[in-house]
Design a protein around this motif. Structure first.
Motif, PDB file in Angstrom:
ATOM      1  N   LYS A 104       0.835  -1.199   0.000  1.00  0.00           N
ATOM      2  CA  LYS A 104       0.000   0.000   0.000  1.00  0.00           C
ATOM      3  C   LYS A 104       0.869   1.247   0.000  1.00  0.00           C
ATOM      4  CE  LYS A 104      -3.895  -2.097   2.507  1.00  0.00           C
ATOM      5  NZ  LYS A 104      -4.722  -2.021   3.751  1.00  0.00           N
ATOM      6  N   TYR A 105       1.938   1.169   0.782  1.00  0.00           N
ATOM      7  CA  TYR A 105       2.866   2.289   0.885  1.00  0.00           C
ATOM      8  C   TYR A 105       4.294   1.763   0.892  1.00  0.00           C
ATOM      9  CZ  TYR A 105      -1.365   4.557   2.650  1.00  0.00           C
ATOM     10  OH  TYR A 105      -2.642   5.008   2.798  1.00  0.00           O
ATOM     11  N   ASN A 231       1.983   7.527  -2.613  1.00  0.00           N
ATOM     12  CA  ASN A 231       2.135   6.418  -1.666  1.00  0.00           C
ATOM     13  C   ASN A 231       3.574   5.931  -1.534  1.00  0.00           C
ATOM     14  OD1 ASN A 231       2.280   5.333  -4.206  1.00  0.00           O
ATOM     15  ND2 ASN A 231       0.338   4.198  -4.077  1.00  0.00           N
ATOM     16  N   TYR A 233       7.016   7.259   0.161  1.00  0.00           N
ATOM     17  CA  TYR A 233       7.587   8.269   1.044  1.00  0.00           C
ATOM     18  C   TYR A 233       9.093   8.055   1.173  1.00  0.00           C
ATOM     19  CZ  TYR A 233       2.721   8.992   2.374  1.00  0.00           C
ATOM     20  OH  TYR A 233       1.364   9.260   2.339  1.00  0.00           O
TER      21      TYR A 233
END
Length: 247
Positions: A104-105, A231, A233
């Motif tokens: 997801k991230y 999404n 970082y």
């Protein structure tokens, strides 16, 4: 303890003290040359700034503790699985040589070891090499002369040296910082002259361990964090040195 090798550096530390006190650090104290000599065991410094909020970290124990916390929460860690490519999308994918992870991230926190994985953030910083040695255990007589305060010390040079005592009473001395990653063969040859210049009383002491590694220096000299592609970082120029994929 931040040590000054000349009066210009000492003036800089006085300015740092005023600045840090503005933001709530009330445990700072300037030290003159005689106080530094008594605390560190060398006449190399003109003065110092002592920060009593500072402390010592055992990096391996910290990493193992963080890993234990991740696995206790259900996370998985895959060592020796360098990410070779990122695939953006609603569910980004981190590709490795032997597999991939859909997430997801994704958080990029590889510091000096990202390579070409994310050039849009790697071009904001430069990897720097540094080397460390650990002496043979010091005798009680030597400990009375070398860091009797047991402080952790770094100097104010642009390419700084740093040192402290280990739990088993070795002197850990690091430095030899150079812009650009490197893995020198003769680590002791680089560090020993620096160590013996600060502590001539250790001339000829045995070196039991030596190692090298890289850290990341941003051009702004400040940690950088942010995001790209909603999404994915990133966090760099900090003590975080792993690529963490959040599922």
């Amino acid at each position: 303890m931040f040590t000054a090798l000349n009066h210009k550096q000492l003036q800089g530390l006085e300015q740092h003290k005023k600045h840090w006190e503005r933001y709530g650090n009330d445990q700072l104290r300037m030290m003159d040359a005689s106080e530094v000599e008594a605390a560190v065991g060398t006449t190399a410094y003109k003065g110092a700034l002592l920060d009593m909020r500072g402390g010592h970290i055992h990096p391996l124990k910290l990493a193992l503790g963080e890993a234990a916390a991740v696995t206790a929460l259900g996370g998985q860690i895959f060592e020796q699985s360098g990410v070779t490519r990122l695939e953006k999308g609603a569910n980004p994918v981190a590709h490795t040589e032997k597999g991939s992870v859909k997430a997801k991230y994704i958080v990029l926190a590889g510091n000096a070891y990202l390579g070409g994985l994310a050039p849009n953030i790697s071009n904001k910083a430069i990897p720097c090499g540094t080397q460390v040695v650990a002496t043979e255990p010091l005798s009680d007589a030597q400990l009375k002369e070398i860091l009797p305060s047991d402080y952790c010390v770094e100097d104010c040079n642009y390419l700084l040296d740093y040192f402290r005592l280990s739990a088993d009473k070795r002197l850990l001395f690091g430095g030899g910082v150079v812009y650009g990653a490197r893995d020198p063969e003769n680590i002791e040859g680089i560090i020993r002259p620096k160590m013996e210049k600060i502590f001539p009383q250790l001339k000829g002491i045995g070196i039991d361990y030596k190692w090298t590694g890289n850290f990341l220096l941003t051009y702004s000299r400040m940690p950088q964090f942010g995001a790209f592609a909603d999404n994915i970082y990133y966090l760099q120029a900090t003590v975080v040195t792993v690529l963490l994929v959040l599922t």
